[in-house]
Motif scaffolding. Sequence first.
Motif, PDB file in Angstrom:
ATOM      1  N   VAL A  64       0.855  -1.183   0.000  1.00 47.86           N
ATOM      2  CA  VAL A  64       0.000   0.000   0.000  1.00 47.86           C
ATOM      3  C   VAL A  64       0.889   1.231   0.000  1.00 47.86           C
ATOM      4  O   VAL A  64       1.904   1.281   0.692  1.00 47.86           O
ATOM      5  CB  VAL A  64      -0.919   0.000   1.245  1.00 47.86           C
ATOM      6  N   THR A  65       0.513   2.208  -0.791  1.00 47.57           N
ATOM      7  CA  THR A  65       1.208   3.490  -0.807  1.00 47.57           C
ATOM      8  C   THR A  65       0.212   4.561  -0.392  1.00 47.57           C
ATOM      9  O   THR A  65      -0.925   4.563  -0.857  1.00 47.57           O
ATOM     10  CB  THR A  65       1.752   3.815  -2.218  1.00 47.57           C
ATOM     11  N   VAL A  66       0.633   5.447   0.498  1.00 47.08           N
ATOM     12  CA  VAL A  66      -0.236   6.532   0.960  1.00 47.08           C
ATOM     13  C   VAL A  66       0.471   7.866   0.736  1.00 47.08           C
ATOM     14  O   VAL A  66       1.693   7.953   0.823  1.00 47.08           O
ATOM     15  CB  VAL A  66      -0.636   6.355   2.449  1.00 47.08           C
ATOM     16  N   SER A  67      -0.304   8.872   0.394  1.00 45.59           N
ATOM     17  CA  SER A  67       0.207  10.241   0.292  1.00 45.59           C
ATOM     18  C   SER A  67      -0.851  11.161   0.886  1.00 45.59           C
ATOM     19  O   SER A  67      -1.983  10.747   1.117  1.00 45.59           O
ATOM     20  CB  SER A  67       0.508  10.622  -1.159  1.00 45.59           C
ATOM     21  N   ALA A  68      -0.486  12.396   1.141  1.00 41.94           N
ATOM     22  CA  ALA A  68      -1.432  13.345   1.735  1.00 41.94           C
ATOM     23  C   ALA A  68      -1.162  14.737   1.194  1.00 41.94           C
ATOM     24  O   ALA A  68      -0.035  15.065   0.811  1.00 41.94           O
ATOM     25  CB  ALA A  68      -1.316  13.339   3.257  1.00 41.94           C
ATOM     26  N   PRO A 109       4.536  10.264  -1.427  1.00 43.03           N
ATOM     27  CA  PRO A 109       4.008   8.899  -1.331  1.00 43.03           C
ATOM     28  C   PRO A 109       4.990   7.999  -0.581  1.00 43.03           C
ATOM     29  O   PRO A 109       6.206   8.088  -0.763  1.00 43.03           O
ATOM     30  CB  PRO A 109       3.874   8.466  -2.789  1.00 43.03           C
ATOM     31  N   SER A 110       4.437   7.151   0.278  1.00 45.11           N
ATOM     32  CA  SER A 110       5.263   6.271   1.097  1.00 45.11           C
ATOM     33  C   SER A 110       4.498   4.989   1.409  1.00 45.11           C
ATOM     34  O   SER A 110       3.273   4.991   1.486  1.00 45.11           O
ATOM     35  CB  SER A 110       5.624   6.978   2.409  1.00 45.11           C
ATOM     36  N   ALA A 111       5.234   3.916   1.613  1.00 44.96           N
ATOM     37  CA  ALA A 111       4.629   2.666   2.062  1.00 44.96           C
ATOM     38  C   ALA A 111       4.410   2.689   3.573  1.00 44.96           C
ATOM     39  O   ALA A 111       3.695   1.842   4.103  1.00 44.96           O
ATOM     40  CB  ALA A 111       5.527   1.485   1.677  1.00 44.96           C
ATOM     41  N   ASP A 112       4.993   3.658   4.255  1.00 42.56           N
ATOM     42  CA  ASP A 112       4.871   3.777   5.711  1.00 42.56           C
ATOM     43  C   ASP A 112       3.715   4.726   6.045  1.00 42.56           C
ATOM     44  O   ASP A 112       3.887   5.945   6.096  1.00 42.56           O
ATOM     45  CB  ASP A 112       6.190   4.295   6.283  1.00 42.56           C
ATOM     46  N   VAL A 113       2.535   4.139   6.262  1.00 38.49           N
ATOM     47  CA  VAL A 113       1.330   4.934   6.532  1.00 38.49           C
ATOM     48  C   VAL A 113       1.515   5.779   7.785  1.00 38.49           C
ATOM     49  O   VAL A 113       1.130   6.953   7.816  1.00 38.49           O
ATOM     50  CB  VAL A 113       0.093   4.016   6.659  1.00 38.49           C
ATOM     51  N   ALA A 114       2.129   5.220   8.801  1.00 39.97           N
ATOM     52  CA  ALA A 114       2.329   5.959  10.052  1.00 39.97           C
ATOM     53  C   ALA A 114       3.219   7.181   9.843  1.00 39.97           C
ATOM     54  O   ALA A 114       2.979   8.229  10.441  1.00 39.97           O
ATOM     55  CB  ALA A 114       2.922   5.035  11.117  1.00 39.97           C
ATOM     56  N   ALA A 115       4.227   7.061   8.986  1.00 35.95           N
ATOM     57  CA  ALA A 115       5.120   8.205   8.737  1.00 35.95           C
ATOM     58  C   ALA A 115       4.366   9.349   8.064  1.00 35.95           C
ATOM     59  O   ALA A 115       4.598  10.522   8.383  1.00 35.95           O
ATOM     60  CB  ALA A 115       6.301   7.765   7.876  1.00 35.95           C
ATOM     61  N   VAL A 116       3.454   9.025   7.154  1.00 37.34           N
ATOM     62  CA  VAL A 116       2.659  10.072   6.504  1.00 37.34           C
ATOM     63  C   VAL A 116       1.719  10.714   7.517  1.00 37.34           C
ATOM     64  O   VAL A 116       1.540  11.933   7.528  1.00 37.34           O
ATOM     65  CB  VAL A 116       1.894   9.507   5.286  1.00 37.34           C
ATOM     66  N   ASP A 117       1.129   9.911   8.389  1.00 31.71           N
ATOM     67  CA  ASP A 117       0.259  10.461   9.437  1.00 31.71           C
ATOM     68  C   ASP A 117       1.033  11.414  10.346  1.00 31.71           C
ATOM     69  O   ASP A 117       0.547  12.491  10.697  1.00 31.71           O
ATOM     70  CB  ASP A 117      -0.369   9.340  10.261  1.00 31.71           C
ATOM     71  N   VAL A 118       2.246  11.036  10.730  1.00 35.94           N
ATOM     72  CA  VAL A 118       3.084  11.891  11.579  1.00 35.94           C
ATOM     73  C   VAL A 118       3.428  13.183  10.843  1.00 35.94           C
ATOM     74  O   VAL A 118       3.414  14.276  11.429  1.00 35.94           O
ATOM     75  CB  VAL A 118       4.352  11.144  12.039  1.00 35.94           C
ATOM     76  N   ALA A 119       3.727  13.082   9.550  1.00 39.77           N
ATOM     77  CA  ALA A 119       4.032  14.285   8.769  1.00 39.77           C
ATOM     78  C   ALA A 119       2.840  15.235   8.746  1.00 39.77           C
ATOM     79  O   ALA A 119       3.002  16.454   8.869  1.00 39.77           O
ATOM     80  CB  ALA A 119       4.439  13.890   7.347  1.00 39.77           C
ATOM     81  N   CYS A 120       1.623  14.684   8.611  1.00 38.95           N
ATOM     82  CA  CYS A 120       0.419  15.524   8.635  1.00 38.95           C
ATOM     83  C   CYS A 120       0.255  16.202   9.991  1.00 38.95           C
ATOM     84  O   CYS A 120      -0.048  17.401  10.060  1.00 38.95           O
ATOM     85  CB  CYS A 120      -0.825  14.693   8.323  1.00 38.95           C
ATOM     86  N   MET A 121       0.453  15.443  11.064  1.00 34.57           N
ATOM     87  CA  MET A 121       0.314  16.018  12.397  1.00 34.57           C
ATOM     88  C   MET A 121       1.379  17.083  12.655  1.00 34.57           C
ATOM     89  O   MET A 121       1.090  18.118  13.263  1.00 34.57           O
ATOM     90  CB  MET A 121       0.357  14.914  13.455  1.00 34.57           C
TER      91      MET A 121
END
Length: 75
Positions: free
Chosen positions: A20-24, A37-49
């Motif tokens: 899975v790849t997620v971006s925001a 885009p990253s395969a690390d969903v948690a890292a993208v969530d942390v970047a958003c926060m």
Amino acid sequence: MSTVLRYAVHRIISHPAGEVTVSAQCLAADCGWVAAPSADVAAVDVACMSHTGRTGHPTFARRYEDVALVERVGE
């Protein structure tokens, strides 16, 4: 003349060999911030926060992408 209809049941899943790849993207007007885009969903969530902490912008569009596999059920 007769017609025989045959139906096969299928299911769709994420491909086991795929990831899975997620971006925001920040939705604040004129912001333009995006998380790569990253395969690390948690890292993208942390970047958003972290972005919210720096800017106060609370709303993001997140996009999830995966490779799908359709399988016939029962085989």
